[in-house]
Write a protein that holds these residues in place. Structure first.
Motif, short mmCIF file in Angstrom:
data_model
loop_
_atom_site.label_atom_id
_atom_site.label_comp_id
_atom_site.label_asym_id
_atom_site.label_seq_id
_atom_site.Cartn_x
_atom_site.Cartn_y
_atom_site.Cartn_z
N LYS A 84 0.78 -1.21 0.08
CA LYS A 84 0.12 -0.08 -0.08
C LYS A 84 0.95 1.20 0.02
O LYS A 84 0.35 2.37 -0.63
CB LYS A 84 -0.78 0.01 1.00
CG LYS A 84 -2.06 -1.25 1.15
CD LYS A 84 -3.08 -0.88 -0.24
CE LYS A 84 -3.78 -1.90 -0.47
NZ LYS A 84 -4.55 -1.67 -1.71
N ASN A 91 -2.95 0.14 -5.60
CA ASN A 91 -4.44 0.14 -5.96
C ASN A 91 -4.75 -1.59 -6.38
O ASN A 91 -5.82 -1.64 -6.82
CB ASN A 91 -4.59 0.77 -7.46
CG ASN A 91 -4.65 2.43 -7.06
OD1 ASN A 91 -4.86 2.69 -5.86
ND2 ASN A 91 -3.84 3.30 -7.95
N PRO A 93 -6.22 -4.61 -5.27
CA PRO A 93 -7.30 -4.89 -4.08
C PRO A 93 -6.39 -6.13 -3.48
O PRO A 93 -6.16 -7.18 -4.09
CB PRO A 93 -8.42 -5.61 -4.82
CG PRO A 93 -8.40 -4.97 -6.08
CD PRO A 93 -6.94 -4.84 -6.69
N LEU A 110 -8.63 -3.97 7.85
CA LEU A 110 -9.21 -3.18 6.82
C LEU A 110 -8.88 -1.87 7.01
O LEU A 110 -8.58 -1.16 5.81
CB LEU A 110 -10.66 -2.96 7.16
CG LEU A 110 -11.30 -4.23 6.78
CD1 LEU A 110 -12.96 -4.33 7.64
CD2 LEU A 110 -11.48 -5.04 5.48
N CYS A 114 -6.75 -3.88 3.51
CA CYS A 114 -7.34 -4.76 2.91
C CYS A 114 -8.81 -4.29 2.70
O CYS A 114 -9.43 -3.49 3.05
CB CYS A 114 -7.51 -6.00 3.81
SG CYS A 114 -6.00 -6.73 4.13
N GLU A 115 -9.50 -4.71 1.33
CA GLU A 115 -10.60 -4.40 0.93
C GLU A 115 -11.73 -5.13 1.75
O GLU A 115 -12.70 -4.84 1.84
CB GLU A 115 -10.73 -4.70 -0.45
CG GLU A 115 -10.55 -3.57 -1.37
CD GLU A 115 -8.90 -3.16 -1.19
OE1 GLU A 115 -8.66 -1.97 -1.41
OE2 GLU A 115 -8.05 -3.80 -1.27
N HIS A 116 -11.33 -6.57 1.97
CA HIS A 116 -12.16 -7.27 2.78
C HIS A 116 -11.45 -8.34 3.42
O HIS A 116 -10.50 -8.72 3.22
CB HIS A 116 -13.12 -8.07 1.72
CG HIS A 116 -14.63 -8.52 2.11
ND1 HIS A 116 -15.55 -8.02 1.84
CD2 HIS A 116 -14.74 -9.86 2.70
CE1 HIS A 116 -16.56 -8.74 2.52
NE2 HIS A 116 -15.98 -9.97 2.85
N TYR A 134 -14.79 -8.10 -6.30
CA TYR A 134 -13.50 -7.25 -6.60
C TYR A 134 -12.80 -7.35 -7.86
O TYR A 134 -12.21 -6.37 -8.39
CB TYR A 134 -12.67 -7.67 -5.25
CG TYR A 134 -13.17 -6.99 -4.00
CD1 TYR A 134 -13.05 -5.63 -3.75
CD2 TYR A 134 -13.73 -7.64 -3.14
CE1 TYR A 134 -13.72 -4.91 -2.66
CE2 TYR A 134 -14.23 -7.14 -1.82
CZ TYR A 134 -14.00 -5.72 -1.64
OH TYR A 134 -14.79 -4.95 -0.65
N HIS A 138 -12.19 -4.27 -10.11
CA HIS A 138 -10.51 -3.98 -10.68
C HIS A 138 -10.23 -4.31 -11.94
O HIS A 138 -9.79 -3.62 -12.73
CB HIS A 138 -9.80 -4.52 -9.63
CG HIS A 138 -8.37 -4.52 -9.94
ND1 HIS A 138 -7.76 -3.07 -9.63
CD2 HIS A 138 -7.26 -5.25 -10.44
CE1 HIS A 138 -6.46 -3.21 -9.67
NE2 HIS A 138 -6.19 -4.46 -10.43
#
Length: 149
Positions: A84, A91, A93, A110, A114-116, A134, A138
């Motif tokens: 990140k 970018n 995910p 999160l 993390c997206e999930h 996702y 993406h």
């Protein structure tokens, strides 16, 4: 042992398929991910070591990363933080797939990028739904950017 399936083309469509990087210290979990991703039309490359993630990301440029948190080498948290911070990888995910079920730990994952978060053991259908969401989001953006350039 790393299981690498670098094909970007599904047998059914001859169109590029989303490429997912699966990272888990347990070979059985990686094998399960391989079967699940094939069933939903995604290509999968895998590694069982957190330290290997960066070379895999550089060499294969995955559309999504499924990342366990407890890993040999770098921990999943360290991997997330480094990915990140990097402009080239921030970018992508990341979905944490972990046995760490404590709500504060999930919230922290999160917060750091993390997206999930999917908790092991998981239902295959739940993983399929999250990955599809996702990847479609993406993959559509990435494909559109490539067509414009």
């Amino acid at each position: 042992m790393d299981l690498v399936f670098p094909s970007h083309t599904t047998a059914h469509t001859h169109h590029p398929s989303p490429l997912i990087l699966g990272v888990d210290g347990d070979e059985d979990n990686l094998l399960l991910l391989t079967y699940i991703m094939r069933c939903i039309g995604c290509s999968l490359i895998t590694t069982n070591n957190g330290s290997d993630v960066f070379s895999f990301v550089k060499n294969y440029q995955p559309d999504l990363i499924l990342l366990d948190i407890v890993l040999p080498g770098l921990s999943g948290v360290e991997v997330i933080e480094q990915l990140k911070r990097d402009e080239k990888t921030k970018n992508i995910p990341i979905i944490a797939v972990t046995g760490l079920a404590h709500p504060e730990k999930r919230d922290y994952l999160l917060e750091i990028g993390c997206e999930h978060c999917i908790i092991k053991p998981y239902l295959i259908e739940d993983l399929e739904n999250v990955v599809s969401h996702y990847v479609n989001k993406h993959y559509s953006l990435t494909t559109a950017k490539k067509l414009v350039n």
